[in-house]
Design a protein around this motif. Structure first.
Motif, short mmCIF file in Angstrom:
data_model
loop_
_atom_site.label_atom_id
_atom_site.label_comp_id
_atom_site.label_asym_id
_atom_site.label_seq_id
_atom_site.Cartn_x
_atom_site.Cartn_y
_atom_site.Cartn_z
N ALA A 14 0.82 -1.21 0.00
CA ALA A 14 0.00 0.00 0.00
C ALA A 14 0.85 1.26 0.00
N GLN A 15 1.98 1.24 0.73
CA GLN A 15 2.82 2.42 0.84
C GLN A 15 3.92 2.48 -0.22
N GLY A 16 4.04 1.42 -1.02
CA GLY A 16 5.09 1.40 -2.03
C GLY A 16 6.49 1.37 -1.44
N LEU A 17 6.63 0.66 -0.32
CA LEU A 17 7.92 0.59 0.36
C LEU A 17 8.86 -0.40 -0.34
N LYS A 18 10.16 -0.17 -0.19
CA LYS A 18 11.18 -1.12 -0.61
C LYS A 18 11.79 -1.73 0.65
N VAL A 19 12.02 -3.03 0.61
CA VAL A 19 12.59 -3.74 1.75
C VAL A 19 13.85 -4.47 1.29
N VAL A 20 14.94 -4.27 2.03
CA VAL A 20 16.19 -5.00 1.77
C VAL A 20 16.61 -5.66 3.06
N ALA A 21 16.86 -6.97 3.03
CA ALA A 21 17.19 -7.69 4.26
C ALA A 21 18.21 -8.80 3.98
N ASN A 22 19.24 -8.87 4.82
CA ASN A 22 20.21 -9.97 4.73
C ASN A 22 19.69 -11.14 5.54
N ALA A 23 18.49 -11.59 5.16
CA ALA A 23 17.77 -12.61 5.95
C ALA A 23 17.80 -13.98 5.29
N GLY A 24 18.52 -14.12 4.18
CA GLY A 24 18.47 -15.36 3.43
C GLY A 24 19.24 -16.50 4.05
N GLY A 25 20.13 -16.20 5.00
CA GLY A 25 20.91 -17.25 5.65
C GLY A 25 21.67 -18.09 4.62
N VAL A 26 21.59 -19.41 4.77
CA VAL A 26 22.29 -20.30 3.84
C VAL A 26 21.43 -20.64 2.62
N ASN A 27 20.23 -20.07 2.54
CA ASN A 27 19.32 -20.44 1.45
C ASN A 27 18.48 -19.24 1.01
N PRO A 28 19.10 -18.20 0.45
CA PRO A 28 18.33 -17.02 0.05
C PRO A 28 17.28 -17.32 -1.02
N SER A 29 17.59 -18.25 -1.94
CA SER A 29 16.61 -18.57 -2.98
C SER A 29 15.38 -19.24 -2.38
N GLY A 30 15.60 -20.05 -1.34
CA GLY A 30 14.47 -20.71 -0.68
C GLY A 30 13.57 -19.72 0.03
N LEU A 31 14.16 -18.75 0.70
CA LEU A 31 13.36 -17.73 1.37
C LEU A 31 12.61 -16.90 0.35
N ALA A 32 13.27 -16.57 -0.76
CA ALA A 32 12.60 -15.78 -1.80
C ALA A 32 11.40 -16.53 -2.36
N ALA A 33 11.55 -17.83 -2.60
CA ALA A 33 10.44 -18.63 -3.14
C ALA A 33 9.29 -18.70 -2.14
N ALA A 34 9.61 -18.87 -0.86
CA ALA A 34 8.56 -18.93 0.16
C ALA A 34 7.83 -17.60 0.27
N LEU A 35 8.59 -16.50 0.15
CA LEU A 35 7.98 -15.18 0.22
C LEU A 35 7.10 -14.92 -0.99
N GLU A 36 7.55 -15.33 -2.17
CA GLU A 36 6.73 -15.16 -3.38
C GLU A 36 5.41 -15.92 -3.25
N GLN A 37 5.46 -17.11 -2.67
CA GLN A 37 4.23 -17.88 -2.48
C GLN A 37 3.30 -17.16 -1.51
N MET A 38 3.85 -16.59 -0.44
CA MET A 38 3.04 -15.86 0.53
C MET A 38 2.40 -14.64 -0.12
N ILE A 39 3.16 -13.94 -0.93
CA ILE A 39 2.62 -12.76 -1.65
C ILE A 39 1.48 -13.18 -2.56
N LYS A 40 1.66 -14.28 -3.27
CA LYS A 40 0.62 -14.79 -4.16
C LYS A 40 -0.63 -15.17 -3.38
N ASP A 41 -0.43 -15.85 -2.24
CA ASP A 41 -1.57 -16.27 -1.43
C ASP A 41 -2.36 -15.09 -0.88
N LYS A 42 -1.68 -13.96 -0.67
CA LYS A 42 -2.34 -12.76 -0.16
C LYS A 42 -2.94 -11.91 -1.28
N GLY A 43 -2.76 -12.33 -2.52
CA GLY A 43 -3.32 -11.61 -3.65
C GLY A 43 -2.64 -10.28 -3.94
#
Length: 241
Positions: A16-45
């Motif tokens: 809603a606010q058009g924010l950008k988020v940058v986080a070094n939260a990927g640990g040993v699997n950044p692609s896995g976190l990105a995929a999980a987040l994309e699924q969550m975004i999709k589920d929320k429409g």
């Protein structure tokens, strides 16, 4: 926690606010976190673009590093025989590239902590790899923010002067294209931002303040100027790269 506490519950507000988020939260699997987040975004429409930065994992190069005679940078001990993980600290330019490609949320693996601030500044202001003083300034902004409420009084030597500890305000940096910035914190929060809290955090965990070595720039903080410009507002300038 990135999905369940820190970002996932706030995706509607981020969109809603058009924010950008940058986080070094990927640990040993950044692609896995990105995929999980994309699924969550999709589920929320929602319609948010996620990018991730990889390349820090060097486990497939351990033999190469050992054969090259790599030793500990401080005490010169040899490369260990048994290695569980091996990661390089990456810098800010991959983050800036992800933002330039249209990412709303950028997830990284191992990067230097200051890169999550420097990357957006490179993107916003168009700084280049040769703008060494500007890169040092952006790095300093990131370094001051990277430990959260430390710079806003959380680990201040004169802790008795810090009001309202239980409601400690997290710091913010208001940054300009010329590298100058102001450290502050949200109104109606505890903590303290003054030249002493900022000065203490500048020299926190950097080794030689004349040569703080990072992937994008080697910083010299010895000429940094601090000025109290308001209640809980400190102007910072003078970093060199």
């Amino acid at each position: 926690d990135f999905l369940t506490v820190h970002v996932g519950p706030h995706l509607h507000e981020i969109a809603a606010q058009g924010l950008k988020v940058v986080a070094n939260a990927g640990g040993v699997n950044p692609s896995g976190l990105a995929a999980a987040l994309e699924q969550m975004i999709k589920d929320k429409g929602l319609s948010l673009t996620v990018a991730y930065v990889e390349g820090d994992d060097l486990r497939d190069r351990v033999d190469e590093l050992r054969k090259a005679g790599t030793t500990d940078m401080f005490v010169d001990t040899p490369f260990p025989d048994h290695v569980v993980s091996a990661n390089a600290y990456l810098g800010a330019f991959p983050i800036a590239a992800a933002l330039a490609a249209g990412a709303d949320i950028v997830i990284t693996g191992r990067v230097v902590d200051s890169a999550v601030v420097l990357g957006p500044l490179i993107h916003e202001f168009g700084w280049s790899e040769g703008d060494l003083d500007l890169l040092a300034a952006g790095t300093l902004a990131g370094h001051l923010l990277e430990c959260g409420a430390q710079v806003s009084g959380g680990t201040f030597t004169d802790w008795r002067d810090v009001p309202d500890f239980h409601n400690m305000g997290f710091p913010m940096a208001e940054c300009c294209a010329d590298g100058h910035f102001v450290i502050t914190k949200p109104d109606n929060t505890g903590g303290l931002v003054n030249t002493a809290t900022v000065g203490e955090q500048i020299v926190y965990e950097i080794g030689d303040p004349r040569a703080y070595m990072l992937p994008d720039v080697v910083c010299d903080f010895t000429q940094v100027q601090l000025e109290q410009v308001g209640d809980n507002r400190v102007s910072v300038s003078g970093a060199r790269g």
